[in-house]
Design a protein around this motif. Sequence first.
Motif, PDB file in Angstrom:
ATOM      1  N   PHE A   1      27.902  71.723  46.092  1.00 17.97           N
ATOM      2  CA  PHE A   1      28.681  72.632  45.278  1.00 17.97           C
ATOM      3  C   PHE A   1      29.919  72.930  45.843  1.00 17.97           C
ATOM      4  CE2 PHE A   1      24.318  73.544  44.038  1.00 17.97           C
ATOM      5  CZ  PHE A   1      24.498  73.714  42.747  1.00 17.97           C
ATOM      6  N   GLU A   2      30.436  72.813  46.982  1.00 20.21           N
ATOM      7  CA  GLU A   2      31.415  72.836  47.570  1.00 20.21           C
ATOM      8  C   GLU A   2      32.631  71.798  47.061  1.00 20.21           C
ATOM      9  OE1 GLU A   2      32.625  75.358  49.783  1.00 20.21           O
ATOM     10  OE2 GLU A   2      30.904  76.479  49.298  1.00 20.21           O
ATOM     11  N   LYS A   3      32.221  70.702  47.000  1.00 23.44           N
ATOM     12  CA  LYS A   3      33.165  69.678  46.801  1.00 23.44           C
ATOM     13  C   LYS A   3      33.070  69.301  45.198  1.00 23.44           C
ATOM     14  CE  LYS A   3      33.390  66.782  50.666  1.00 23.44           C
ATOM     15  NZ  LYS A   3      33.171  65.400  51.319  1.00 23.44           N
ATOM     16  N   ASN A   4      31.872  70.115  44.435  1.00 18.94           N
ATOM     17  CA  ASN A   4      31.551  69.789  43.189  1.00 18.94           C
ATOM     18  C   ASN A   4      31.384  68.347  42.658  1.00 18.94           C
ATOM     19  OD1 ASN A   4      31.479  71.210  40.636  1.00 18.94           O
ATOM     20  ND2 ASN A   4      32.922  69.962  39.782  1.00 18.94           N
ATOM     21  N   LYS A   5      30.737  67.702  43.575  1.00 24.54           N
ATOM     22  CA  LYS A   5      30.360  66.190  43.441  1.00 24.54           C
ATOM     23  C   LYS A   5      28.691  66.036  43.415  1.00 24.54           C
ATOM     24  CE  LYS A   5      34.755  64.858  43.642  1.00 24.54           C
ATOM     25  NZ  LYS A   5      35.606  64.421  42.473  1.00 24.54           N
ATOM     26  N   SER A   6      28.362  65.000  42.915  1.00 22.20           N
ATOM     27  CA  SER A   6      26.992  64.285  43.087  1.00 22.20           C
ATOM     28  C   SER A   6      26.952  63.722  44.535  1.00 22.20           C
ATOM     29  CB  SER A   6      26.677  63.535  42.106  1.00 22.20           C
ATOM     30  OG  SER A   6      26.493  64.400  40.605  1.00 22.20           O
ATOM     31  N   VAL A   7      25.849  63.880  45.051  1.00 20.24           N
ATOM     32  CA  VAL A   7      25.423  63.177  46.254  1.00 20.24           C
ATOM     33  C   VAL A   7      24.291  62.355  46.330  1.00 20.24           C
ATOM     34  CG1 VAL A   7      25.273  63.400  48.733  1.00 20.24           C
ATOM     35  CG2 VAL A   7      26.799  64.694  47.599  1.00 20.24           C
ATOM     36  N   VAL A   8      24.216  61.126  46.755  1.00 17.73           N
ATOM     37  CA  VAL A   8      22.699  60.436  46.926  1.00 17.73           C
ATOM     38  C   VAL A   8      22.156  60.903  48.209  1.00 17.73           C
ATOM     39  CG1 VAL A   8      21.928  57.966  47.241  1.00 17.73           C
ATOM     40  CG2 VAL A   8      23.831  58.337  45.562  1.00 17.73           C
ATOM     41  N   TYR A   9      20.945  61.541  48.145  1.00 24.09           N
ATOM     42  CA  TYR A   9      20.593  62.196  49.227  1.00 24.09           C
ATOM     43  C   TYR A   9      19.200  61.366  49.926  1.00 24.09           C
ATOM     44  CZ  TYR A   9      18.621  65.939  51.974  1.00 24.09           C
ATOM     45  OH  TYR A   9      18.126  66.840  52.893  1.00 24.09           O
ATOM     46  N   ASP A  10      18.302  60.821  48.860  1.00 24.46           N
ATOM     47  CA  ASP A  10      17.006  60.329  49.089  1.00 24.46           C
ATOM     48  C   ASP A  10      17.118  58.878  48.210  1.00 24.46           C
ATOM     49  OD1 ASP A  10      15.857  62.017  50.823  1.00 24.46           O
ATOM     50  OD2 ASP A  10      15.186  63.107  49.201  1.00 24.46           O
ATOM     51  N   PRO A  11      17.830  57.958  48.952  1.00 27.65           N
ATOM     52  CA  PRO A  11      17.939  56.706  48.236  1.00 27.65           C
ATOM     53  C   PRO A  11      16.784  55.991  47.879  1.00 27.65           C
ATOM     54  CG  PRO A  11      19.111  56.442  50.394  1.00 27.65           C
ATOM     55  CD  PRO A  11      18.561  57.947  50.152  1.00 27.65           C
ATOM     56  N   LEU A  12      15.630  56.029  48.888  1.00 29.65           N
ATOM     57  CA  LEU A  12      14.484  55.454  48.824  1.00 29.65           C
ATOM     58  C   LEU A  12      13.566  56.121  47.596  1.00 29.65           C
ATOM     59  CD1 LEU A  12      13.477  54.854  52.475  1.00 29.65           C
ATOM     60  CD2 LEU A  12      14.543  53.062  50.618  1.00 29.65           C
ATOM     61  N   ASN A  13      13.935  57.241  47.122  1.00 27.72           N
ATOM     62  CA  ASN A  13      13.162  57.684  46.071  1.00 27.72           C
ATOM     63  C   ASN A  13      13.440  56.975  44.800  1.00 27.72           C
ATOM     64  OD1 ASN A  13      12.113  59.710  47.649  1.00 27.72           O
ATOM     65  ND2 ASN A  13      13.181  61.421  46.603  1.00 27.72           N
ATOM     66  N   CYS A  14      14.566  56.212  44.716  1.00 30.99           N
ATOM     67  CA  CYS A  14      15.155  55.540  43.446  1.00 30.99           C
ATOM     68  C   CYS A  14      13.985  54.412  43.244  1.00 30.99           C
ATOM     69  CB  CYS A  14      16.503  54.927  43.761  1.00 30.99           C
ATOM     70  SG  CYS A  14      17.147  54.427  42.228  1.00 30.99           S
ATOM     71  N   LEU A  15      13.816  54.349  41.877  1.00 28.26           N
ATOM     72  CA  LEU A  15      12.877  53.554  41.118  1.00 28.26           C
ATOM     73  C   LEU A  15      13.538  51.941  41.142  1.00 28.26           C
ATOM     74  CD1 LEU A  15      10.236  52.706  39.673  1.00 28.26           C
ATOM     75  CD2 LEU A  15      11.433  53.322  37.550  1.00 28.26           C
ATOM     76  N   VAL A  16      12.985  51.050  41.666  1.00 31.99           N
ATOM     77  CA  VAL A  16      13.591  49.689  41.801  1.00 31.99           C
ATOM     78  C   VAL A  16      14.005  49.143  40.596  1.00 31.99           C
ATOM     79  CG1 VAL A  16      13.392  47.368  42.652  1.00 31.99           C
ATOM     80  CG2 VAL A  16      12.584  49.062  44.120  1.00 31.99           C
ATOM     81  N   GLY A  17      14.975  48.839  39.957  1.00 31.37           N
ATOM     82  CA  GLY A  17      15.492  48.340  38.637  1.00 31.37           C
ATOM     83  C   GLY A  17      15.986  49.522  37.913  1.00 31.37           C
ATOM     84  N   CYS A  18      15.973  50.702  38.187  1.00 27.00           N
ATOM     85  CA  CYS A  18      16.241  51.653  37.286  1.00 27.00           C
ATOM     86  C   CYS A  18      17.881  51.764  37.359  1.00 27.00           C
ATOM     87  CB  CYS A  18      15.714  53.021  37.557  1.00 27.00           C
ATOM     88  SG  CYS A  18      15.947  54.189  36.285  1.00 27.00           S
TER      89      CYS A  18
END
Length: 364
Positions: free
Chosen positions: A48-65
């Motif tokens: 919220f300070e930079k007003n930017k999205s941040v990748v926080y938990d990359p291993l949560n990502c569904l492979v191929g999505c």
Amino acid sequence: MPDPKYLKPWHGLPRDKIHWNPTVDENVCIGCGTCVTGCSRLVYRFDFEKNKSVVYDPLNCLVGCTTCANICPANAISFPSLETVDSLIAQATVHHAIEDDLIGRKAELFNPAEEHQNKHKFIVDKKIQAGPKNLLVYLKPESANDKLKEFVPGQYANVCSPDKNWLCRSYSVCNIPDKEESYVQLYVRLEDGGRFTGWMFSEMKEGDVLNLKGPFGAFRYQSAEDKSLLFIARGAGFAPIKSIIEQILEADPQRNITLYWGVTDTDDFCLLKPIKEWLSIDTNFHCVLTARVVSSDFAPPVGVVFHQGTVYNALANSYFEDFDLVNMDAYLAGPSKTIKEVINVLIIKGFPKDRIFVDSFGLK
């Protein structure tokens, strides 16, 4: 911290060994938050300070999505190439894990109303091993009522083992099965670690009865009679190409045809006999063979040009000035990576994209 429920193995592979997650370009991100709120796996957080999205938990990502990248209005999100996923799925262990999962959930996933009715029982009439990794299988219908003419050159059949709890495998028919040639010919390539091809090579016997479903596929001859034809095949992709060429020469023995067929090793050229026959009956037939590995005893048939390397490189180094590209159609069959490379080189050479026809196995 990554959510444990998302860290379970992906089709048998440890999730933390798979490099698949988004990357946000902070200089491009406009801070709309669409990716953060749209991802149900909580891959993202919001600064919220930079007003930017941040990748926080990359291993949560569904492979191929890649949904977040697809909907990002600023195109600020990138992923590894999808070839990363293709290479994983190509592994026999991954394919087998997917297969076992499907079979284990059959009661949940199968709809009997959708079962195909076009089944055929075929007897293994001949099984010929043509080189270390190539098998030619000749299947005859168990019943004289089986309609072999249903198979159109270029199409494929699903082959099922009668005594293994596995999914069917798809193989292109590499001949024209009709009254004169009352069998279906399959060209089987042994896959490293492949359970089905391993079974066909080591356990399947002449006299065994297999279930065939089909025919399927829209890859077939569809050119006008005045068109010159370019055929390009990689490996077992030669199977549907062979059947289409036989269909054409049966009707027009002097058709203007150029064939490129590439394999890994010259020992994989298990179907040179029909090429020799085509050269003898059609003075307008030209053939280029390619292989990366050349056996000491290999000699290309008389009249065939041989190139050591890949079929892609042979095409890239060829001069197309003698081809009337406006009046020429191209037919491609083989692995998706090769097909994509070949399409690119053909377009660079000036080949019309709408005159390139691709086997359904070729592109994923």
